[in-house]
Write a protein that holds these residues in place. Structure first.
Motif, PDB file in Angstrom:
ATOM      1  N   THR A   1       0.353  25.721 -28.743  1.00  0.00           N
ATOM      2  CA  THR A   1      -0.060  26.741 -27.764  1.00  0.00           C
ATOM      3  C   THR A   1       0.484  28.124 -28.105  1.00  0.00           C
ATOM      4  O   THR A   1       0.111  29.108 -27.497  1.00  0.00           O
ATOM      5  CB  THR A   1       0.446  26.379 -26.360  1.00  0.00           C
ATOM      6  OG1 THR A   1       1.889  26.401 -26.396  1.00  0.00           O
ATOM      7  CG2 THR A   1       0.002  24.995 -25.945  1.00  0.00           C
ATOM      8  N   HIS A   2       1.419  28.204 -29.057  1.00  0.00           N
ATOM      9  CA  HIS A   2       2.105  29.446 -29.444  1.00  0.00           C
ATOM     10  C   HIS A   2       3.040  29.969 -28.369  1.00  0.00           C
ATOM     11  O   HIS A   2       3.533  31.098 -28.466  1.00  0.00           O
ATOM     12  CB  HIS A   2       1.117  30.544 -29.853  1.00  0.00           C
ATOM     13  CG  HIS A   2       0.238  30.148 -30.997  1.00  0.00           C
ATOM     14  ND1 HIS A   2       0.738  29.751 -32.205  1.00  0.00           N
ATOM     15  CD2 HIS A   2      -1.107  30.074 -31.094  1.00  0.00           C
ATOM     16  CE1 HIS A   2      -0.273  29.436 -33.007  1.00  0.00           C
ATOM     17  NE2 HIS A   2      -1.404  29.617 -32.368  1.00  0.00           N
TER      18      HIS A   2
ATOM     19  N   THR B   1       4.037  24.999 -31.388  1.00  0.00           N
ATOM     20  CA  THR B   1       3.162  25.429 -32.479  1.00  0.00           C
ATOM     21  C   THR B   1       1.680  25.238 -32.137  1.00  0.00           C
ATOM     22  O   THR B   1       0.816  25.738 -32.836  1.00  0.00           O
ATOM     23  CB  THR B   1       3.464  24.635 -33.774  1.00  0.00           C
ATOM     24  OG1 THR B   1       3.328  23.244 -33.491  1.00  0.00           O
ATOM     25  CG2 THR B   1       4.858  24.912 -34.276  1.00  0.00           C
TER      26      THR B   1
ATOM     27  N   ARG C   1       9.747  26.870 -29.490  1.00  0.00           N
ATOM     28  CA  ARG C   1       8.370  27.312 -29.275  1.00  0.00           C
ATOM     29  C   ARG C   1       7.408  26.164 -29.544  1.00  0.00           C
ATOM     30  O   ARG C   1       7.789  25.144 -30.095  1.00  0.00           O
ATOM     31  CB  ARG C   1       8.051  28.522 -30.159  1.00  0.00           C
ATOM     32  CG  ARG C   1       8.082  28.206 -31.616  1.00  0.00           C
ATOM     33  CD  ARG C   1       8.025  29.444 -32.491  1.00  0.00           C
ATOM     34  NE  ARG C   1       8.171  29.035 -33.877  1.00  0.00           N
ATOM     35  CZ  ARG C   1       7.148  28.737 -34.677  1.00  0.00           C
ATOM     36  NH1 ARG C   1       5.918  28.844 -34.242  1.00  0.00           N
ATOM     37  NH2 ARG C   1       7.353  28.336 -35.913  1.00  0.00           N
TER      38      ARG C   1
ATOM     39  N   MET D   1       3.460  38.299 -30.566  1.00  0.00           N
ATOM     40  CA  MET D   1       4.472  37.327 -30.181  1.00  0.00           C
ATOM     41  C   MET D   1       5.716  38.051 -29.668  1.00  0.00           C
ATOM     42  O   MET D   1       6.157  39.023 -30.275  1.00  0.00           O
ATOM     43  CB  MET D   1       4.848  36.484 -31.421  1.00  0.00           C
ATOM     44  CG  MET D   1       5.895  35.443 -31.168  1.00  0.00           C
ATOM     45  SD  MET D   1       6.056  34.370 -32.618  1.00  0.00           S
ATOM     46  CE  MET D   1       7.610  33.589 -32.252  1.00  0.00           C
TER      47      MET D   1
END
Lengths: 91, 181
Positions: free
Chosen positions: A73-74, A71, A69, A1
């Protein structure tokens, strides 16, 4: 990430400390109702989709940032200084 | 009264040379952390300019040169490395002497970038990270300030208490690069 810090640019997640939902920037007034304070302190949404968190760029510039952000598709969609959000300069 | 002797943190550890890369201790002189007061950045920059002939750097940049350098150090913080700070700066910013808190080393030679690539989660290649650029990041798990001071030369600042771990990690990475590239 990867999180794109407004000051430092795109950085690895390991440089950041996760604080929690960005609701902490919306502190109720001192004399607000018990329900408002209860919600502020304890009740959090758990969205499948877009969410806003407070992160601390601990190993970088030391700025608190608000990260938007997804949650599901990240994807990390946006990252702004928490001070800009608190002052109203950014939504 | 016991007699106390000053001891440099890197004294028994550096210089170190592995393959084409060298790690050496460097004394930056006085280190002053400068935190400008609210909306005083421009006035501070002017004061720095007239007192030390350096401007206030933008984020991730440095100004000045060896002997008197200002490194961007964090959100709203810069580090003046070298001279005694002009007392006039205190009008615009909080000044904190951190000379004893940090140790500094220079990593140089062909492959210095490859050594750092094994240790830090940021891109320090010359095309991205040019001379005079600086970055606050982690080296393994240690908080560091890394500045490119030459084509194959980096200045790395780390907390004084971590000098030994720092040299250990650098040495391991230097050996890895020397052995495998």
């Amino acid at each position: 990430m990867r999180i794109t810090c407004p000051l430092c640019g795109e950085r690895d997640r390991r440089e950041f400390y996760y604080q929690g939902a960005a609701v902490l920037l919306e502190r109720p007034a001192f004399d607000a109702s018990d329900e408002a304070w209860d919600g502020y302190l304890h009740l959090r949404d758990n969205p499948a989709g877009k969410t806003r968190d407070l992160w601390y760029h601990e190993a970088g510039c030391g700025a608190w940032v608000v990260v938007t952000r997804d949650t599901v598709t990240h994807a990390v969609l946006d990252c702004v200084l928490a001070s800009d959000v608190a002052s109203g300069a950014r939504p | 009264m016991a007699e106390l002797f000053a001891s440099a943190p890197f004294a028994a550890l550096l210089p170190l040379s592995v393959g084409s890369v060298e790690l050496a201790a460097v004394d930056l002189g006085r280190l002053t952390l400068i935190t400008p007061y609210k909306d005083r950045e421009a006035a501070l920059s002017k004061a720095l300019q007239s007192a030390h002939d350096v401007a206030l750097p933008a984020p991730n940049r440095t100004t000045g040169q060896a002997g008197c350098r200002v490194l961007w150090f964090a959100l709203g913080q810069v580090m003046l490395a070298g001279p005694e700070p002009d007392p006039g700066l205190a009008e615009h910013a909080a000044l904190v002497d951190q000379s004893d808190g940090w140790v500094t080393a220079t990593l140089q030679g062909e492959g210095a970038e490859d050594v750092l690539a094994r240790l830090v989660p940021v891109d320090v290649r010359a095309a991205i990270f040019k001379r005079g650029y600086t970055v606050r990041t982690q080296l393994q798990h240690m908080s560091v300030s890394i500045t490119r001071t030459g084509a194959e030369r980096f200045q790395i600042m780390v907390f004084r208490s971590m000098a030994k771990s720092f040299v250990h990690d650098l040495e391991t990475a230097m050996e890895g690069v020397a052995a495998r590239g």
